[in-house]
Design a protein around this motif. Sequence first.
Motif, short mmCIF file in Angstrom:
data_model
loop_
_atom_site.label_atom_id
_atom_site.label_comp_id
_atom_site.label_asym_id
_atom_site.label_seq_id
_atom_site.Cartn_x
_atom_site.Cartn_y
_atom_site.Cartn_z
N GLU A 190 -92.59 -26.49 -2.76
CA GLU A 190 -93.51 -26.84 -1.68
C GLU A 190 -93.88 -25.62 -0.87
O GLU A 190 -93.03 -24.78 -0.53
N LYS A 191 -95.18 -25.52 -0.57
CA LYS A 191 -95.68 -24.39 0.21
C LYS A 191 -95.47 -24.64 1.69
O LYS A 191 -95.46 -25.78 2.16
N ARG A 192 -95.36 -23.57 2.44
CA ARG A 192 -95.21 -23.68 3.88
C ARG A 192 -96.51 -24.19 4.50
O ARG A 192 -97.58 -23.71 4.18
N ILE A 193 -96.39 -25.17 5.38
CA ILE A 193 -97.56 -25.74 6.02
C ILE A 193 -98.15 -24.76 7.03
O ILE A 193 -97.44 -24.20 7.87
N ALA A 194 -99.44 -24.54 6.94
CA ALA A 194 -100.10 -23.62 7.86
C ALA A 194 -100.07 -24.18 9.28
O ALA A 194 -100.17 -25.37 9.50
N ASP A 195 -99.94 -23.27 10.27
CA ASP A 195 -99.87 -23.70 11.67
C ASP A 195 -101.11 -24.47 12.09
O ASP A 195 -101.05 -25.47 12.79
N LYS A 196 -102.28 -24.00 11.67
CA LYS A 196 -103.51 -24.69 12.06
C LYS A 196 -103.60 -26.08 11.44
O LYS A 196 -104.21 -26.97 12.01
N GLN A 197 -102.96 -26.24 10.30
CA GLN A 197 -102.99 -27.55 9.66
C GLN A 197 -102.12 -28.52 10.43
O GLN A 197 -102.47 -29.68 10.63
N VAL A 198 -100.97 -28.05 10.91
CA VAL A 198 -100.08 -28.89 11.70
C VAL A 198 -100.73 -29.24 13.03
O VAL A 198 -100.55 -30.32 13.57
N ALA A 199 -101.50 -28.30 13.57
CA ALA A 199 -102.11 -28.51 14.87
C ALA A 199 -103.26 -29.51 14.83
O ALA A 199 -103.68 -30.02 15.85
N ALA A 200 -103.80 -29.78 13.66
CA ALA A 200 -104.91 -30.71 13.54
C ALA A 200 -104.50 -32.10 14.01
O ALA A 200 -103.35 -32.51 13.86
N HIS A 201 -105.44 -32.83 14.60
CA HIS A 201 -105.16 -34.16 15.10
C HIS A 201 -104.97 -35.12 13.92
O HIS A 201 -105.69 -35.03 12.93
N PRO A 202 -104.00 -36.06 14.03
CA PRO A 202 -103.79 -37.01 12.92
C PRO A 202 -105.04 -37.79 12.55
O PRO A 202 -105.26 -38.10 11.38
N LEU A 203 -105.87 -38.12 13.55
CA LEU A 203 -107.10 -38.86 13.26
C LEU A 203 -108.03 -38.04 12.39
O LEU A 203 -108.73 -38.58 11.52
N THR A 204 -108.02 -36.71 12.60
CA THR A 204 -108.82 -35.82 11.76
C THR A 204 -108.33 -35.87 10.31
O THR A 204 -109.13 -35.92 9.37
N ASP A 205 -107.01 -35.87 10.14
CA ASP A 205 -106.45 -35.98 8.80
C ASP A 205 -106.82 -37.30 8.15
O ASP A 205 -107.12 -37.37 6.95
N LEU A 206 -106.80 -38.37 8.94
CA LEU A 206 -107.15 -39.69 8.42
C LEU A 206 -108.59 -39.71 7.93
O LEU A 206 -108.88 -40.20 6.83
N LYS A 207 -109.50 -39.17 8.71
CA LYS A 207 -110.91 -39.13 8.32
C LYS A 207 -111.10 -38.25 7.09
O LYS A 207 -111.90 -38.58 6.20
N ALA A 208 -110.37 -37.13 7.04
CA ALA A 208 -110.48 -36.24 5.89
C ALA A 208 -110.01 -36.95 4.62
O ALA A 208 -110.61 -36.80 3.55
N GLY A 209 -108.93 -37.73 4.73
CA GLY A 209 -108.45 -38.48 3.58
C GLY A 209 -109.44 -39.52 3.10
O GLY A 209 -109.66 -39.68 1.89
N LEU A 210 -110.08 -40.21 4.03
CA LEU A 210 -111.09 -41.21 3.66
C LEU A 210 -112.29 -40.55 3.00
O LEU A 210 -112.84 -41.08 2.02
N ARG A 211 -112.71 -39.39 3.52
CA ARG A 211 -113.83 -38.67 2.91
C ARG A 211 -113.47 -38.22 1.50
O ARG A 211 -114.30 -38.29 0.58
N TYR A 212 -112.23 -37.77 1.33
CA TYR A 212 -111.79 -37.32 0.01
C TYR A 212 -111.85 -38.47 -0.99
O TYR A 212 -112.34 -38.30 -2.11
N LEU A 213 -111.36 -39.63 -0.61
CA LEU A 213 -111.38 -40.78 -1.51
C LEU A 213 -112.82 -41.22 -1.80
O LEU A 213 -113.12 -41.67 -2.91
#
Length: 415
Positions: A190-213
């Motif tokens: 497993e790669k180390r999680i980037a700081d900016k990725q951790v700082a992203a809002h969970p809602l942003t991750d949720l929307k990104a996942g929906l866009r990916y699907l």
Amino acid sequence: MALWIGQIVSQVADKVFFILLISLVAEYQEQAQQGFGNSMRSAAMVAFTLPAILFGSGAGIFVDRFSKKQTMIASNVIRELLIIVLALLPKQPEQFLILLLLTFAISTVTQFFAPAEQAAIPLVVRHEELMSANALFAASTMGALIVGMIIGSPMLNLAHKWGGDYGREIFVGGLYLLSAVIIQFMRSKEKRIADKQVAAHPLTDLKAGLRYLKHNRLVSNAMVQLTILYSVFAALTVLAIELAPQIGLNNENGEFSFLLGAAGIGMVFGAGILGYWGDRLHSKPLPLVGFFIMSFVLAMFTLTTKIWLGLGLSVFLGVGAALIGVPMQTVIQQQTPEYMRGTVFGFENNAVNIALSLPLAITGPLTDALNNLLGADEGGANLGLRVVLLGMSLLVCVAGVWAWRNTRHVLQDVI
């Protein structure tokens, strides 16, 4: 090996905890006023299943932000601690709400283990070994279900005999702790999680996942096929109770479970075939064959009156299910970027849990309504059950053809 054995121990613990929960509810029912037994049982089932629907996607987002290995270990340790608290809870009716809250909490923590485990598989095996690895995990998942349900009650009784009032909880909590210790030995790329990725809002991750699907039709289609697969099994869980007497099984002794157990054995057998010969079968339309097998078996159930034939058909159904589930899980792992696997598997678990819930609510009343409307044939078989099985057979066939047509140009090369 560490991930696989840790997964088996954790999933057996899940099944044994479910049996423990039923036993605890029965003890609370003895202390409660008459007339509330079914309500207490239903409340416990809701507390156990609701987190899977509420937190499946959110747990996947969390998994993408932190180490999969540490998430699995923490999930097991937290569940072990919550079960210790459960052991200290007095078995009094006024404490039943606390039992529900603890059950809800334990089930909520469980939602973090599944996407972390699924996302960790590509991190510990090579790309060309994913099919075999998923076949192994699919077989062990079904094996853990069968073993957990078989040994759960005897082991809990033995633990109660040896450990007294706290023995059952110590046994279940010990299984979770053992799983955590085993997973600690897992080596991950497993790669180390980037700081900016951790700082992203969970809602942003949720929307990104929906866009990916939305844009990755291959992954979303694989999830649709898995959802259809689990919907069929959920519906069959309800129908097996009425189907069992028609093939000579005795429901008074719980023999309807033999049909489900036979399907589980078929899944283990199918997963073994894919694990051993997967490299030779990658160019075959495995999911399409799987859907055709399941459609055929559902239709044949309407004509079956022999025990040996009914159980044989259930085994064949399980083989077809493995031909769908294992390749589709492999596709999702291969096509999803590492930083988004937790989110995608969270969506998958959410969809699967909804797929397991809706047929449970619809199939029973629909079958009853058709039975009342159509009655039974000369042999006493309910015609409503036959109509539902034939309808499911047709839907599975159509869904399989539709799903394969949407992915046939790329799926064979991916698998």
